[in-house]
Every structure is written in structure tokens, then in C-alpha cells.
Write a protein that holds these residues in place. Structure first.
Motif, short mmCIF file in Angstrom:
data_model
loop_
_atom_site.label_atom_id
_atom_site.label_comp_id
_atom_site.label_asym_id
_atom_site.label_seq_id
_atom_site.Cartn_x
_atom_site.Cartn_y
_atom_site.Cartn_z
N ILE A 30 0.97 -1.21 -0.23
CA ILE A 30 0.16 -0.42 -0.40
C ILE A 30 0.92 0.91 -0.15
CG2 ILE A 30 -1.32 1.30 1.26
CD1 ILE A 30 -2.92 -1.66 2.08
N VAL A 42 -0.74 7.06 4.53
CA VAL A 42 -1.84 5.63 4.62
C VAL A 42 -2.86 5.54 5.65
CG1 VAL A 42 -1.17 3.23 4.16
CG2 VAL A 42 0.67 4.16 3.01
N TRP A 43 -2.40 5.93 6.71
CA TRP A 43 -3.19 5.23 7.96
C TRP A 43 -4.36 6.06 7.92
CZ3 TRP A 43 -4.57 1.87 11.06
CH2 TRP A 43 -5.12 1.73 12.17
N LEU A 46 -5.94 5.75 5.28
CA LEU A 46 -7.46 4.43 5.60
C LEU A 46 -8.60 4.85 6.07
CD1 LEU A 46 -5.08 1.74 5.25
CD2 LEU A 46 -6.64 2.08 3.42
N THR A 47 -7.72 5.71 7.58
CA THR A 47 -8.76 5.94 8.82
C THR A 47 -9.97 7.22 8.28
OG1 THR A 47 -7.11 7.10 9.89
CG2 THR A 47 -7.83 4.72 9.95
N PRO A 49 -11.94 9.10 5.84
CA PRO A 49 -12.03 9.28 4.18
C PRO A 49 -12.29 11.22 3.82
CG PRO A 49 -13.29 8.13 5.56
CD PRO A 49 -12.13 7.95 6.59
N GLU A 63 -5.04 10.08 -0.68
CA GLU A 63 -6.33 9.59 -0.35
C GLU A 63 -6.80 8.37 -1.05
OE1 GLU A 63 -10.47 10.25 1.19
OE2 GLU A 63 -9.18 11.17 2.37
N VAL A 66 -4.10 6.02 -2.46
CA VAL A 66 -4.59 4.33 -0.96
C VAL A 66 -5.83 4.18 -1.25
CG1 VAL A 66 -4.48 3.24 0.81
CG2 VAL A 66 -2.79 5.70 0.34
N ARG A 67 -7.03 4.75 -1.60
CA ARG A 67 -8.31 4.01 -1.22
C ARG A 67 -8.57 3.15 -2.71
NH1 ARG A 67 -10.71 4.78 3.27
NH2 ARG A 67 -13.07 4.20 2.52
N LEU A 71 -4.92 -0.14 -2.13
CA LEU A 71 -6.28 -1.48 -1.74
C LEU A 71 -7.11 -2.37 -2.31
CD1 LEU A 71 -6.48 -1.61 1.44
CD2 LEU A 71 -8.61 -0.06 0.98
#
Length: 345
Positions: A30, A42-43, A46-47, A49, A63, A66-67, A71
Motif C-alpha cells: 500500500i 497511509v493510515w 485509510l482511517t 476518508p 487518499e 491508497v483507497r 487498496l
């Protein structure tokens, strides 16, 4: 008894170690790529949005990467790696062939043929559209191979499975060549799929194949004890109460679900189902109750690393996971061929 306990503890420790390495590979998949992202970014992607300004820094681009991009491809690499690793171990066990993989039973060729045919007939362009045709092709090819191998003697022996798989594969490959040579558009779409890669797939592909892979993994674990007995020989297994036809049908159904769905999703990933069971067997021995989980974890770890390495060595572009694994798998294949104890039947 102490030796049995020690062996079990060693195998459990190995599973925990592989699980930890797999988590590290997931994080690397990721975070790393043509644009490397810090783990804290990255965290947050993910957490948090939407990049809420009061709680998270502005990171719309990160974002999205990653998303929407990394992902889904990481999740797809995880489940298809698990599936292909377990399928490879099952195929080698049922065919008693240490050089066997999903291509041996015609599954890859069946998926390729119906994928190419559907692209030609219906002008399909995305994996989410032709994945069902590819899965159906793998399923039909597996049924044909099993049916042909059972003609005459009434049972599918390891040798007859290999011969039937080789014949069906050769025929389907020829038919696929006819289709793609007739249609340039089909050829362009097909050649992207046939390389084997986890990139370019959205979350819908992950959701489509997940149920089939989950069922296949459960069937594989159920088939493991019977496969241990089949390894002692048909006569011994029959004397111990094993229904040979039922056991092989259960295992081959698992193989078709695992290898068929994974191949339909990401294309034929060369050498993964071949090399992974040998690595797992070196750690666990021949007991399929342990060999299958090890093969799944090593398969997922290998595919994730191949995908990540392919992104790093070809920046700003990337090298497909199938190409990276072929570069690693070909020398491994040659090494196995040169080992007499692996190729003797």
C-alpha cells in the motif's frame, strides 16, 4: 510424543512468522510504488476518508492513491496469492507430479479461451466484464479434463489427469490463437490479461471472486486428510476406507474454484503454483493439513512482493507481477528439473 509436540510448535511458529511477514508485505504494497507514501499518511488515508480538515491533513491525492488504486490491488493480490498457492499444492498432490501447476489441468487455457471469445463476441473491455466468462472457461475445462481422464477405467488416475490436461490445454490454446488473430481489439485486451497482473482492477473484481475463493479454501482444508492417505497409494488408501473417486472430486472441485477464480481475476500468474508448494513442503513436510495453509500464506506473500518489486524497479512505470514471477520462477523450475528425486514418477 515430545517429538510430535515439538514439530507442532515449530509449525505453529512458522505460521505466525509467515503471518507477520504477510502483514509487512501488505503495508509495503500500500505504501510503496511510483509515489512512495509514509505509513502515517497511509493510515490517515485509510482511517479518515475525505481528508477532514479538523482531524486529518489535506491529502486528497494520497487518499485517492491508497483507497482507489493500491487498496483494491493489494486485496486482490492477497486472495489470489492464497488461492494459487493452495491450488498448486493440491494439484501436485492429486497428480503426484512435482512439476504440476494450474496450467497442467487446462484451467488457464480454459479461462483464456472463453475470455478471448467473450471479448471478441461482445466487445468487452474491462476485467469486471469478462471475468465471469474466464471463470466459466476454467470450470468447463476442469470438468472436461476430469471426465476425459475417467473414461475407460472409471476413475481419474494421476497419469490420466496429466495426459487429459495436456490434450485439452493444447486444443484450447489453438482455439484461443484463432480468436485473437481474427480480432485486433480482442488481441489488445487479451494480451493485457494473459500477462498476469493485479493492477488495473477495481474493488468490484475483488468482490466477485471472493466467495468462490472462500468456498475453495474451505473445500481444500476438508480434502487435506484424504489427500494424505492418497499419497500412500490407491490400494492402501482404499484399504483405509477412502472413497477414491469422492476424494479426488472434492479436491479437484477445490482446485477449479481456487485456480479458476484467481486466473479469471488476474490472468495466468506463471510459476506461482509451481514453486510455492515446494517452499512450503521444505518447511512442513508432506502433511497437507499444514502444507495447504503454508502454501497459501507463502503464495500471498510471494505475489505481494512480486507486485511491489515490479512497481519499484520500473519507476515511473511498473513491471507486471506475472513477468516478475516468471523471472524468478524460471531458474527455480530449471533447478527442480535437475533434481532427480523431484522429476522421477
Amino acid at each position: 510424543m515430545p517429538a510430535v509436540v515439538t514439530t507442532r510448535r515449530r509449525r505453529l511458529s512458522g505460521l505466525l512468522l509467515l503471518s507477520a511477514l504477510l502483514l509487512c508485505a501488505l503495508a509495503a504494497s500500500i505504501a510503496l510504488g511510483s509515489r512512495t507514501l509514509p505509513l502515517n499518511t497511509v493510515w490517515e488515508a485509510l482511517t479518515c476518508p475525505g481528508g477532514l480538515p479538523l482531524t486529518c491533513p489535506s491529502q486528497d491525492a494520497a487518499e485517492q492513491i491508497v483507497r482507489e488504486l493500491r487498496l483494491p490491488r493489494t486485496g486482490l493480490a492477497l486472495i489470489t496469492g492464497l488461492a494459487l498457492g493452495m491450488a498448486g499444492a493440491l494439484i501436485q498432490g492429486y497428480t503426484r507430479n512435482p512439476l504440476a501447476d494450474a496450467g497442467l489441468l487446462g484451467l488457464n487455457a480454459g479461462a483464456a479461451f472463453l475470455a478471448a471469445l467473450s471479448i471478441h463476441l461482445f466487445a468487452l473491455t474491462t476485467p469486471a466484464q469478462y471475468i465471469w466468462f474466464a471463470f466459466a472457461g476454467a470450470l468447463i475445462a476442469g470438468l472436461v479434463v476430469f471426465g476425459v481422464s475417467a473414461i475407460g477405467g472409471g476413475k481419474a488416475s494421476p497419469l490420466s489427469l496429466v495426459l487429459a490436461g495436456a490434450a485439452v490445454t493444447a486444443f484450447l490454446q489453438a482455439m484461443t490463437n484463432v480468436v485473437v488473430l481474427m480480432d485486433e481489439t480482442a488481441l489488445n485486451t487479451y494480451r493485457y490479461w494473459v500477462v498476469g497482473d493485479v493492477a488495473g482492477h477495481d474493488a468490484s473484481v475483488f468482490r466477485q471472486v471472493l466467495p468462490f475463493l472462500a468456498v475453495g479454501m474451505v473445500l481444500a482444508l476438508i480434502a487435506a486428510p484424504g489427500l494424505n492417505l492418497l499419497g500412500l497409494g490407491d490400494d492402501v488408501a482404499r484399504g483405509l476406507g477412502v472413497n477414491l473417486t469422492r476424494s479426488r472430486m472434492l479436491g479437484l472441485a477445490s482446485v477449479v474454484l481456487l485456480a479458476g477464480a484467481a486466473t479469471a481475476a488476474v490472468g495466468p500468474i506463471a510459476f506461482l503454483g509451481l514453486i510455492v508448494p515446494h517452499l512450503a513442503r521444505a518447511l512442513t513436510g508432506p502433511d497437507y493439513r499444514w502444507l495447504l495453509p503454508y502454501s497459501g500464506l507463502i503464495g500471498a506473500l510471494t505475489l505481494l512482493l512480486a507486485d511491489t518489486v515490479g512497481r519499484l524497479i520500473a519507476r515511473p512505470g511498473e513491471l507486471q507481477a506475472g513477468v516478475t514471477l516468471a523471472a524468478i520462477g524460471a531458474p527455480f523450475f530449471i533447478l527442480m528439473v535437475r533434481r532427480r528425486k523431484l522429476v522421477s514418477l
